[in-house]
Design a protein around this motif. Structure first.
Motif, PDB file in Angstrom:
ATOM      1  N   GLY A 121       2.901   7.301   7.029  1.00  0.00           N
ATOM      2  CA  GLY A 121       2.708   6.944   5.629  1.00  0.00           C
ATOM      3  C   GLY A 121       3.075   5.515   5.276  1.00  0.00           C
ATOM      4  O   GLY A 121       2.917   5.109   4.133  1.00  0.00           O
ATOM      5  N   ILE A 122       3.557   4.738   6.234  1.00  0.00           N
ATOM      6  CA  ILE A 122       3.970   3.361   5.951  1.00  0.00           C
ATOM      7  C   ILE A 122       3.016   2.384   6.634  1.00  0.00           C
ATOM      8  O   ILE A 122       2.762   2.485   7.837  1.00  0.00           O
ATOM      9  CB  ILE A 122       5.412   3.087   6.443  1.00  0.00           C
ATOM     10  N   GLY A 133      -0.790   9.240   2.352  1.00  0.00           N
ATOM     11  CA  GLY A 133       0.070   8.606   1.357  1.00  0.00           C
ATOM     12  C   GLY A 133       0.239   7.104   1.508  1.00  0.00           C
ATOM     13  O   GLY A 133       0.989   6.489   0.759  1.00  0.00           O
ATOM     14  N   TYR A 134      -0.474   6.490   2.458  1.00  0.00           N
ATOM     15  CA  TYR A 134      -0.314   5.050   2.706  1.00  0.00           C
ATOM     16  C   TYR A 134      -0.614   4.222   1.455  1.00  0.00           C
ATOM     17  O   TYR A 134       0.158   3.346   1.084  1.00  0.00           O
ATOM     18  CB  TYR A 134      -1.259   4.593   3.830  1.00  0.00           C
ATOM     19  N   TYR A 135      -1.745   4.492   0.816  1.00  0.00           N
ATOM     20  CA  TYR A 135      -2.159   3.662  -0.310  1.00  0.00           C
ATOM     21  C   TYR A 135      -1.401   3.998  -1.585  1.00  0.00           C
ATOM     22  O   TYR A 135      -1.177   3.121  -2.420  1.00  0.00           O
ATOM     23  CB  TYR A 135      -3.681   3.737  -0.496  1.00  0.00           C
ATOM     24  N   ASP A 136      -0.978   5.246  -1.762  1.00  0.00           N
ATOM     25  CA  ASP A 136      -0.135   5.558  -2.919  1.00  0.00           C
ATOM     26  C   ASP A 136       1.178   4.790  -2.836  1.00  0.00           C
ATOM     27  O   ASP A 136       1.667   4.271  -3.843  1.00  0.00           O
ATOM     28  CB  ASP A 136       0.137   7.067  -3.006  1.00  0.00           C
ATOM     29  N   ARG A 137       1.750   4.699  -1.655  1.00  0.00           N
ATOM     30  CA  ARG A 137       2.992   3.918  -1.490  1.00  0.00           C
ATOM     31  C   ARG A 137       2.740   2.435  -1.779  1.00  0.00           C
ATOM     32  O   ARG A 137       3.550   1.773  -2.413  1.00  0.00           O
ATOM     33  CB  ARG A 137       3.563   4.116  -0.084  1.00  0.00           C
ATOM     34  N   PHE A 138       1.621   1.919  -1.302  1.00  0.00           N
ATOM     35  CA  PHE A 138       1.266   0.529  -1.584  1.00  0.00           C
ATOM     36  C   PHE A 138       1.147   0.319  -3.096  1.00  0.00           C
ATOM     37  O   PHE A 138       1.682  -0.648  -3.649  1.00  0.00           O
ATOM     38  CB  PHE A 138      -0.047   0.159  -0.890  1.00  0.00           C
ATOM     39  N   THR A 156       2.492   1.832  -5.594  1.00  0.00           N
ATOM     40  CA  THR A 156       3.739   1.878  -6.364  1.00  0.00           C
ATOM     41  C   THR A 156       4.415   0.508  -6.408  1.00  0.00           C
ATOM     42  O   THR A 156       5.166   0.224  -7.337  1.00  0.00           O
ATOM     43  CB  THR A 156       4.740   2.908  -5.804  1.00  0.00           C
ATOM     44  N   ALA A 157       4.132  -0.355  -5.420  1.00  0.00           N
ATOM     45  CA  ALA A 157       4.767  -1.671  -5.355  1.00  0.00           C
ATOM     46  C   ALA A 157       3.823  -2.805  -5.753  1.00  0.00           C
ATOM     47  O   ALA A 157       4.243  -3.949  -5.830  1.00  0.00           O
ATOM     48  CB  ALA A 157       5.272  -1.930  -3.932  1.00  0.00           C
ATOM     49  N   HIS A 200       2.816  11.802  -7.649  1.00  0.00           N
ATOM     50  CA  HIS A 200       2.881  10.571  -6.847  1.00  0.00           C
ATOM     51  C   HIS A 200       1.522   9.877  -6.717  1.00  0.00           C
ATOM     52  O   HIS A 200       1.440   8.763  -6.203  1.00  0.00           O
ATOM     53  CB  HIS A 200       3.437  10.866  -5.448  1.00  0.00           C
ATOM     54  N   ASP A 201       0.435  10.506  -7.159  1.00  0.00           N
ATOM     55  CA  ASP A 201      -0.898   9.922  -7.036  1.00  0.00           C
ATOM     56  C   ASP A 201      -1.066   8.803  -8.059  1.00  0.00           C
ATOM     57  O   ASP A 201      -0.873   9.002  -9.252  1.00  0.00           O
ATOM     58  CB  ASP A 201      -1.977  10.988  -7.255  1.00  0.00           C
TER      59      ASP A 201
END
Length: 196
Positions: free
Chosen positions: A85-86, A142-147, A149-150, A173-174
């Motif tokens: 996910g990172i 979840g890679y792009y959702d994490r991106f 968020t920042a 989280h979406d």
């Protein structure tokens, strides 16, 4: 059925829809989508562009990547790390800097410089499907959702018109994306928008 199960069911349906699309439609929609992205004022004014390298099942982003490099923009692509996910944003100076990565997708080599989301002006994001309002269905990692968020810059989702679904199940989280580009046009928050 849980939201996660609904998403998985929709992923299976969208993948089947994608497989049924004609090569001609895919080629024509790829070209139209790339043209629309390159015409966006936020893309043209961006100094640093983040984009994915499209697989045969995704939008062909090569024309966008080549245009960014030709225009002298700083271009970065995702490098998937060993941590699920990172992904890291890695700057490239040529498409020759790309090598097969964790999932067999072309990505920057580990020697390419790392950038932060704050250094990106414009992001081109993939999806399996999305709604015109920017609700995104990804692969599930979840890679792009994490991106997202920042990330605080401009972003567009690329999707073929025939793969749009307005009933995308969402979880807290979406992260929605305000702009969606298809071969038929640009949607901003679900409304057809004009390029100024």
């Amino acid at each position: 059925m849980t939201i996660a199960e609904e998403k998985q069911e929709l992923r299976l349906r969208v993948r089947a829809q994608e497989r049924a699309l004609s090569p001609r439609y895919k080629e024509e929609s790829d070209a139209a989508i790339a043209d629309r992205v390159r015409a966006l004022p936020d893309y043209r004014e961006a100094h640093t562009v983040f984009s994915f390298f499209g697989t045969k099942r995704e939008i062909n982003t090569r024309p966008i990547l080549e245009d960014a490099l030709r225009a002298g923009k700083r271009l970065c692509l995702p490098l998937c790390t060993e941590v699920p996910g990172i992904m890291e944003l890695r700057a490239v100076t040529s498409l020759d800097d790309l090598v097969p990565g964790v999932f067999g997708i072309l990505e920057p080599s580990a020697s390419c410089p790392i950038l932060t989301p704050d250094e990106v002006d414009f992001a081109v994001l993939p999806c399996l499907s999305c709604g015109r309002a920017g609700r995104r269905l990804g692969q599930g990692g979840g890679y792009y959702d994490r991106f997202l968020t920042a990330y605080r810059g401009s972003a567009v989702l690329l999707c073929r018109e025939m793969l749009l679904h307005e009933d995308i199940p969402v979880e807290p989280h979406d992260m929605p994306v305000p702009w969606v580009v298809t071969e038929k046009g640009l949607y901003e928050d679900g409304v057809p928008a004009r390029l100024e």
